[in-house]
Design an enzyme around this catalytic site. Structure first.
Site, PDB file in Angstrom:
ATOM      1  N   ASP A   9       5.840   3.318  14.262  1.00 26.18           N
ATOM      2  CA  ASP A   9       5.243   4.501  13.638  1.00 26.18           C
ATOM      3  C   ASP A   9       5.726   5.733  14.406  1.00 26.18           C
ATOM      4  O   ASP A   9       6.238   5.625  15.531  1.00 26.18           O
ATOM      5  CB  ASP A   9       3.719   4.370  13.702  1.00 26.18           C
ATOM      6  CG  ASP A   9       3.006   5.618  13.235  1.00 26.18           C
ATOM      7  OD1 ASP A   9       3.304   6.089  12.121  1.00 26.18           O
ATOM      8  OD2 ASP A   9       2.177   6.145  14.000  1.00 26.18           O
ATOM      9  N   ASP A  11       4.074   9.594  14.411  1.00 23.58           N
ATOM     10  CA  ASP A  11       3.065  10.471  14.985  1.00 23.58           C
ATOM     11  C   ASP A  11       1.995   9.679  15.723  1.00 23.58           C
ATOM     12  O   ASP A  11       1.397   8.757  15.170  1.00 23.58           O
ATOM     13  CB  ASP A  11       2.422  11.319  13.883  1.00 23.58           C
ATOM     14  CG  ASP A  11       3.440  12.215  13.189  1.00 23.58           C
ATOM     15  OD1 ASP A  11       4.059  13.028  13.882  1.00 23.58           O
ATOM     16  OD2 ASP A  11       3.619  12.071  11.972  1.00 23.58           O
ATOM     17  N   SER A  44       6.691   5.056   8.753  1.00 21.88           N
ATOM     18  CA  SER A  44       5.858   6.249   8.903  1.00 21.88           C
ATOM     19  C   SER A  44       5.266   6.706   7.577  1.00 21.88           C
ATOM     20  O   SER A  44       5.799   6.413   6.507  1.00 21.88           O
ATOM     21  CB  SER A  44       6.723   7.380   9.490  1.00 21.88           C
ATOM     22  OG  SER A  44       6.042   8.608   9.490  1.00 21.88           O
ATOM     23  N   GLY A  45       4.173   7.450   7.674  1.00 18.20           N
ATOM     24  CA  GLY A  45       3.642   8.120   6.494  1.00 18.20           C
ATOM     25  C   GLY A  45       4.452   9.342   6.120  1.00 18.20           C
ATOM     26  O   GLY A  45       4.285   9.887   5.037  1.00 18.20           O
ATOM     27  N   LYS A 193       3.502  -0.424   4.785  1.00 13.19           N
ATOM     28  CA  LYS A 193       4.581  -0.543   5.757  1.00 13.19           C
ATOM     29  C   LYS A 193       5.063  -1.989   5.861  1.00 13.19           C
ATOM     30  O   LYS A 193       6.245  -2.247   6.103  1.00 13.19           O
ATOM     31  CB  LYS A 193       4.121  -0.011   7.113  1.00 13.19           C
ATOM     32  CG  LYS A 193       3.858   1.494   7.102  1.00 13.19           C
ATOM     33  CD  LYS A 193       3.493   2.027   8.482  1.00 13.19           C
ATOM     34  CE  LYS A 193       3.244   3.521   8.445  1.00 13.19           C
ATOM     35  NZ  LYS A 193       2.954   4.087   9.781  1.00 13.19           N
ATOM     36  N   ASP A 216      -0.472   3.093  15.534  1.00 16.29           N
ATOM     37  CA  ASP A 216      -1.704   3.625  16.113  1.00 16.29           C
ATOM     38  C   ASP A 216      -2.795   3.926  15.104  1.00 16.29           C
ATOM     39  O   ASP A 216      -3.918   4.249  15.492  1.00 16.29           O
ATOM     40  CB  ASP A 216      -1.403   4.919  16.890  1.00 16.29           C
ATOM     41  CG  ASP A 216      -1.186   6.112  15.965  1.00 16.29           C
ATOM     42  OD1 ASP A 216      -0.397   5.989  15.005  1.00 16.29           O
ATOM     43  OD2 ASP A 216      -1.817   7.163  16.202  1.00 16.29           O
ATOM     44  N   ASN A 219      -2.958   3.178   8.642  1.00 12.68           N
ATOM     45  CA  ASN A 219      -1.832   2.876   7.761  1.00 12.68           C
ATOM     46  C   ASN A 219      -0.774   1.993   8.426  1.00 12.68           C
ATOM     47  O   ASN A 219       0.221   1.634   7.809  1.00 12.68           O
ATOM     48  CB  ASN A 219      -1.191   4.167   7.225  1.00 12.68           C
ATOM     49  CG  ASN A 219      -0.651   5.069   8.323  1.00 12.68           C
ATOM     50  OD1 ASN A 219      -0.976   4.924   9.492  1.00 12.68           O
ATOM     51  ND2 ASN A 219       0.181   6.016   7.940  1.00 12.68           N
TER      52      ASN A 219
END
Length: 268
Positions: A9, A11, A44-45, A193, A216, A219
Site C-alpha cells: 500500500d 499512504d 493502492s486506493g 486489492k 495499514d 482497504n
C-alpha cells in the site's frame, strides 16, 4: 516458498507522511529485486496516474493495482478493470447528494478525477493530492465516463452506517471501505486489492504463497488475509492488523524498505 511479488500500500505504508520515500535506496532495491525475479506491485486506493507520478524517477517495471483493485496495470499495459455500472453510478451519486449534501464527492477513471463544479476549494485542494487531473463538471451524476471508483470525504465515524445504507438503498453490487485520511471509497465488490493482485499473479504465473503484502487500512484487508507473508504497519487499523500475520514499524521510519532488504537478504 520464494517471494516473487512484494505488494505494498502507499499512504501510511510505503510513503512517509509527507508523501516522500528514499528514492535512491529504493532504486537500488528495484535493481536487486529484478535480479532475483521479484515483481514490485503498488496496491493502492490512489488512481494509477497518481501512482505513476510518485514513482516517475524509479527505474524498472512496476505493477499497479489502483483504485483499490478496480484498475490493474503491468507497467504501461492495462490488464483489467472492475467498473461501476453506469446506471448504478448515477443512482449512487444521486443518493449520496440526497442524504449527505455536505460530503465532498469525486468520481474517478484511470485518467481523471471528476467533481461537481460547486464543490468547495478546500475539497478540490485535498483531492488534488491524490488525483493529478481534476475536471469540474456541472452535474456529477451525468458524466459520460466509465467510473472505477467513487470517493467521498465525510466523518469516518459515520462510515459503517453509510456502508449499510448504500447497500440497502442503492445496489448490493457496491461496497464502501475506509481508505484513510478522511476518505471513504466506493467500488464494486470485485474491485479489491486481492483480485487486482490475482490478475497480475495469473499474468506472471505466481502462486499465492509467493506473494508478500504490506498495508495499514481496511482497504488492505483482503490482500493481507490471503497471503501467508502479510505485514501490517505499526499504526494499522484494527481490521488490517487482524488480517496480517506480522507487524512492522512506522511508515515514517522507512519500515517497508527495511522489509524489502530482509526479503533480498533471504529472511523471507
Amino acid at each position: 516458498m520464494t517471494v516473487k511479488i512484494i505488494a505494498v500500500d502507499l499512504d501510511g505504508t510505503f510513503l512517509r507522511d509527507d508523501k516522500t520515500f528514499d528514492e535512491i535506496r529504493f532504486n537500488r532495491q528495484m535493481v536487486a529485486m529484478k535480479n532475483k525475479g521479484i515483481h514490485f506491485v503498488v496496491a493502492s486506493g490512489n488512481q494509477v496516474m497518481k501512482i505513476k507520478d510518485i514513482f516517475k524517477r524509479i527505474s524498472g517495471d512496476i505493477g499497479y493495482v489502483s483504485d483499490n483493485g478496480a484498475v490493474i496495470y503491468d507497467g504501461e499495459d492495462h490488464i483489467r478493470s472492475f467498473n461501476i455500472d453506469p446506471i448504478v453510478y448515477e443512482e449512487t451519486i444521486s443518493y449520496i447528494q440526497k442524504i449527505s449534501p455536505s460530503y465532498g464527492i469525486l468520481a474517478s477513471t484511470d485518467q481523471s478525477g471528476y467533481i461537481d463544479a460547486r464543490e468547495s476549494d478546500k475539497f478540490v485542494e485535498m483531492a488534488n493530492l491524490y488525483y493529478p487531473n481534476i475536471i469540474k463538471v456541472p452535474n456529477l451524476s451525468k458524466i459520460d465516463k466509465i467510473i472505477s471508483k467513487v470517493t467521498i470525504n465525510g466523518p469516518l465515524d459515520e462510515y459503517k452506517k453509510f456502508a449499510v445504507e448504500l447497500k440497502e438503498n442503492v445496489d448490493d453490487s457496491l461496497v464502501a471501505k475506509v481508505s484513510g485520511f478522511g476518505f471513504i471509497d466506493i467500488n464494486v465488490k470485485e474491485a479489491t486489492k486481492r483480485n487486482g493482485l490475482n490478475a497480475l499473479q495469473e499474468l506472471w504465473h505466481i502462486q499465492d504463497g509467493e506473494v508478500l503484502t504490506v498495508g495499514d487500512n481496511d482497504n488492505d484487508a483482503e490482500m493481507l488475509e490471503y497471503t501467508p507473508l502479510s505485514f501490517a504497519m505499526a499504526k494499522a487499523s484494527e481490521t488490517a492488523a487482524k488480517m496480517a500475520d506480522h507487524r512492522i514499524g512506522s511508515n515514517q521510519d522507512d519500515s517497508v524498505l527495511d522489509l524489502i532488504d530482509d526479503v533480498l537478504a533471504g529472511k523471507y
